[in-house]
Design a protein around this motif. Structure first.
Motif, PDB file in Angstrom:
ATOM      1  N   LYS A  45       1.066  -1.228  -0.049  1.00 55.20           N
ATOM      2  CA  LYS A  45       0.078   0.000   0.091  1.00 55.20           C
ATOM      3  C   LYS A  45       0.826   1.285  -0.056  1.00 55.20           C
ATOM      4  CE  LYS A  45      -3.799   2.205   2.243  1.00 55.20           C
ATOM      5  NZ  LYS A  45      -4.561   2.393   3.496  1.00 55.20           N
ATOM      6  N   GLY A  46       0.853   2.048  -1.069  1.00 59.47           N
ATOM      7  CA  GLY A  46       1.445   3.286  -1.350  1.00 59.47           C
ATOM      8  C   GLY A  46       3.122   2.847  -1.493  1.00 59.47           C
ATOM      9  N   VAL A  47       3.384   1.886  -1.981  1.00 59.33           N
ATOM     10  CA  VAL A  47       4.691   1.657  -2.323  1.00 59.33           C
ATOM     11  C   VAL A  47       5.043   1.035  -3.505  1.00 59.33           C
ATOM     12  CG1 VAL A  47       6.938   0.362  -1.580  1.00 59.33           C
ATOM     13  CG2 VAL A  47       5.342   1.291   0.287  1.00 59.33           C
ATOM     14  N   TYR A  48       5.706   1.628  -4.552  1.00 58.91           N
ATOM     15  CA  TYR A  48       5.838   1.153  -5.822  1.00 58.91           C
ATOM     16  C   TYR A  48       7.263   0.742  -6.051  1.00 58.91           C
ATOM     17  CZ  TYR A  48       1.186   2.813  -6.590  1.00 58.91           C
ATOM     18  OH  TYR A  48      -0.169   3.286  -6.495  1.00 58.91           O
ATOM     19  N   GLY A  49       7.327  -0.104  -7.187  1.00 60.74           N
ATOM     20  CA  GLY A  49       8.559  -0.864  -7.713  1.00 60.74           C
ATOM     21  C   GLY A  49       8.764  -0.708  -9.148  1.00 60.74           C
ATOM     22  N   LEU A  50       9.738  -1.031  -9.531  1.00 55.09           N
ATOM     23  CA  LEU A  50      10.080  -1.278 -10.918  1.00 55.09           C
ATOM     24  C   LEU A  50      10.126  -2.339 -11.586  1.00 55.09           C
ATOM     25  CD1 LEU A  50      10.915   0.872 -13.081  1.00 55.09           C
ATOM     26  CD2 LEU A  50      13.333   0.535 -12.579  1.00 55.09           C
ATOM     27  N   THR A  51       9.273  -2.744 -12.660  1.00 54.09           N
ATOM     28  CA  THR A  51       9.096  -4.134 -13.243  1.00 54.09           C
ATOM     29  C   THR A  51      10.135  -4.065 -14.142  1.00 54.09           C
ATOM     30  OG1 THR A  51       7.984  -3.255 -15.196  1.00 54.09           O
ATOM     31  CG2 THR A  51       6.457  -3.912 -13.301  1.00 54.09           C
ATOM     32  N   GLU A  52      10.446  -5.383 -14.719  1.00 57.87           N
ATOM     33  CA  GLU A  52      11.404  -5.752 -15.820  1.00 57.87           C
ATOM     34  C   GLU A  52      11.211  -4.750 -17.076  1.00 57.87           C
ATOM     35  OE1 GLU A  52      14.842  -7.042 -17.138  1.00 57.87           O
ATOM     36  OE2 GLU A  52      14.332  -7.353 -15.279  1.00 57.87           O
ATOM     37  N   VAL A  53      10.142  -4.585 -17.510  1.00 54.89           N
ATOM     38  CA  VAL A  53       9.638  -3.729 -18.486  1.00 54.89           C
ATOM     39  C   VAL A  53      10.215  -2.369 -18.261  1.00 54.89           C
ATOM     40  CG1 VAL A  53       8.089  -2.713 -19.929  1.00 54.89           C
ATOM     41  CG2 VAL A  53       7.877  -5.019 -19.274  1.00 54.89           C
ATOM     42  N   GLY A  54      10.124  -1.863 -17.033  1.00 58.51           N
ATOM     43  CA  GLY A  54      10.520  -0.645 -16.823  1.00 58.51           C
ATOM     44  C   GLY A  54      12.243  -0.422 -16.556  1.00 58.51           C
ATOM     45  N   ARG A  55      13.083  -1.872 -16.217  1.00 62.00           N
ATOM     46  CA  ARG A  55      14.352  -1.613 -16.453  1.00 62.00           C
ATOM     47  C   ARG A  55      14.983  -1.487 -17.773  1.00 62.00           C
ATOM     48  NH1 ARG A  55      15.917  -2.283 -11.327  1.00 62.00           N
ATOM     49  NH2 ARG A  55      14.342  -3.683  -9.851  1.00 62.00           N
ATOM     50  N   GLN A  56      14.165  -2.403 -18.580  1.00 56.65           N
ATOM     51  CA  GLN A  56      14.433  -2.248 -19.986  1.00 56.65           C
ATOM     52  C   GLN A  56      14.340  -0.818 -20.650  1.00 56.65           C
ATOM     53  OE1 GLN A  56      12.135  -5.540 -21.653  1.00 56.65           O
ATOM     54  NE2 GLN A  56      13.037  -7.012 -20.570  1.00 56.65           N
ATOM     55  N   ALA A  57      13.278  -0.059 -20.294  1.00 57.94           N
ATOM     56  CA  ALA A  57      13.160   1.197 -20.547  1.00 57.94           C
ATOM     57  C   ALA A  57      14.252   1.974 -20.373  1.00 57.94           C
ATOM     58  CB  ALA A  57      11.642   1.729 -20.204  1.00 57.94           C
ATOM     59  N   LEU A  58      14.830   1.871 -18.941  1.00 57.02           N
ATOM     60  CA  LEU A  58      15.883   2.590 -18.452  1.00 57.02           C
ATOM     61  C   LEU A  58      17.159   2.273 -19.258  1.00 57.02           C
ATOM     62  CD1 LEU A  58      15.535   2.867 -14.746  1.00 57.02           C
ATOM     63  CD2 LEU A  58      15.147   4.667 -16.382  1.00 57.02           C
ATOM     64  N   GLN A  59      17.355   1.244 -19.829  1.00 59.42           N
ATOM     65  CA  GLN A  59      18.208   0.840 -20.673  1.00 59.42           C
ATOM     66  C   GLN A  59      18.330   1.547 -22.140  1.00 59.42           C
ATOM     67  OE1 GLN A  59      18.791  -3.489 -20.647  1.00 59.42           O
ATOM     68  NE2 GLN A  59      19.652  -3.184 -18.656  1.00 59.42           N
ATOM     69  N   ARG A  60      16.833   1.565 -22.546  1.00 57.42           N
ATOM     70  CA  ARG A  60      16.696   1.992 -24.055  1.00 57.42           C
ATOM     71  C   ARG A  60      16.670   3.582 -24.049  1.00 57.42           C
ATOM     72  NH1 ARG A  60      11.289   0.816 -27.811  1.00 57.42           N
ATOM     73  NH2 ARG A  60      12.006   2.344 -29.363  1.00 57.42           N
ATOM     74  N   TRP A  61      16.295   4.370 -22.765  1.00 58.86           N
ATOM     75  CA  TRP A  61      16.223   5.650 -22.820  1.00 58.86           C
ATOM     76  C   TRP A  61      17.032   5.872 -21.613  1.00 58.86           C
ATOM     77  CZ3 TRP A  61      11.165   3.314 -23.737  1.00 58.86           C
ATOM     78  CH2 TRP A  61      10.743   3.686 -25.112  1.00 58.86           C
ATOM     79  N   PRO A  62      18.341   6.013 -21.599  1.00 59.23           N
ATOM     80  CA  PRO A  62      19.189   6.263 -20.341  1.00 59.23           C
ATOM     81  C   PRO A  62      18.841   7.853 -19.761  1.00 59.23           C
ATOM     82  CG  PRO A  62      20.632   5.791 -21.940  1.00 59.23           C
ATOM     83  CD  PRO A  62      19.093   5.639 -22.478  1.00 59.23           C
ATOM     84  N   GLN A  63      18.937   7.736 -18.555  1.00 59.42           N
ATOM     85  CA  GLN A  63      18.751   9.086 -18.112  1.00 59.42           C
ATOM     86  C   GLN A  63      19.800   9.738 -17.537  1.00 59.42           C
ATOM     87  OE1 GLN A  63      15.115  10.705 -17.464  1.00 59.42           O
ATOM     88  NE2 GLN A  63      15.510   9.248 -18.996  1.00 59.42           N
ATOM     89  N   ALA A  64      20.005  11.177 -17.973  1.00 65.69           N
ATOM     90  CA  ALA A  64      21.410  11.847 -17.448  1.00 65.69           C
ATOM     91  C   ALA A  64      21.216  11.978 -16.014  1.00 65.69           C
ATOM     92  CB  ALA A  64      21.319  13.059 -18.358  1.00 65.69           C
ATOM     93  N   VAL A  65      22.541  11.991 -15.452  1.00 65.63           N
ATOM     94  CA  VAL A  65      22.467  12.035 -13.936  1.00 65.63           C
ATOM     95  C   VAL A  65      22.845  13.492 -13.980  1.00 65.63           C
ATOM     96  CG1 VAL A  65      23.947  11.664 -11.855  1.00 65.63           C
ATOM     97  CG2 VAL A  65      23.654   9.915 -13.557  1.00 65.63           C
ATOM     98  N   PRO A  66      22.156  14.394 -13.044  1.00 69.17           N
ATOM     99  CA  PRO A  66      22.313  15.629 -12.707  1.00 69.17           C
ATOM    100  C   PRO A  66      23.701  16.079 -12.421  1.00 69.17           C
ATOM    101  CG  PRO A  66      20.303  14.942 -11.317  1.00 69.17           C
ATOM    102  CD  PRO A  66      21.040  13.760 -12.168  1.00 69.17           C
ATOM    103  N   GLY A  67      24.439  16.922 -13.021  1.00 71.05           N
ATOM    104  CA  GLY A  67      25.791  17.319 -13.117  1.00 71.05           C
ATOM    105  C   GLY A  67      26.759  16.785 -13.971  1.00 71.05           C
ATOM    106  N   ASP A  68      26.007  15.788 -14.653  1.00 70.18           N
ATOM    107  CA  ASP A  68      26.909  15.269 -15.764  1.00 70.18           C
ATOM    108  C   ASP A  68      26.948  16.438 -16.722  1.00 70.18           C
ATOM    109  OD1 ASP A  68      27.313  12.864 -14.447  1.00 70.18           O
ATOM    110  OD2 ASP A  68      26.065  11.439 -15.973  1.00 70.18           O
TER     111      ASP A  68
END
Length: 71
Positions: A45-68
């Protein structure tokens, strides 16, 4: 999609509450509940995690780390 990716990036470290994601995306709660892309799962309740599909999305569209800086 950018805010969903920001939420996914924050969740890559482990499950969080929507309020913990407000800095990453102001509409984090709605994004997690709607789960349009299938990237998020409700862990508890009120806690969310990342699915495998979400992990694949991060590999496909990597996010820039602030400060990079790219040259």
């Amino acid at each position: 999609r950018q805010q969903a990716l920001a939420c996914a990036s924050a969740l890559s470290g482990g499950p969080l509450r929507p309020r913990d994601l407000k800095q990453a995306a102001s509409t984090a709660g709605a994004i997690l509940r709607a789960n349009y892309y299938g990237w998020f799962e409700r862990i508890d309740k009120g806690v969310y995690g990342l699915t495998e599909v979400g992990r694949q999305a991060l590999q496909r569209w990597p996010q820039a780390v602030p400060g990079d800086v790219e040259f």
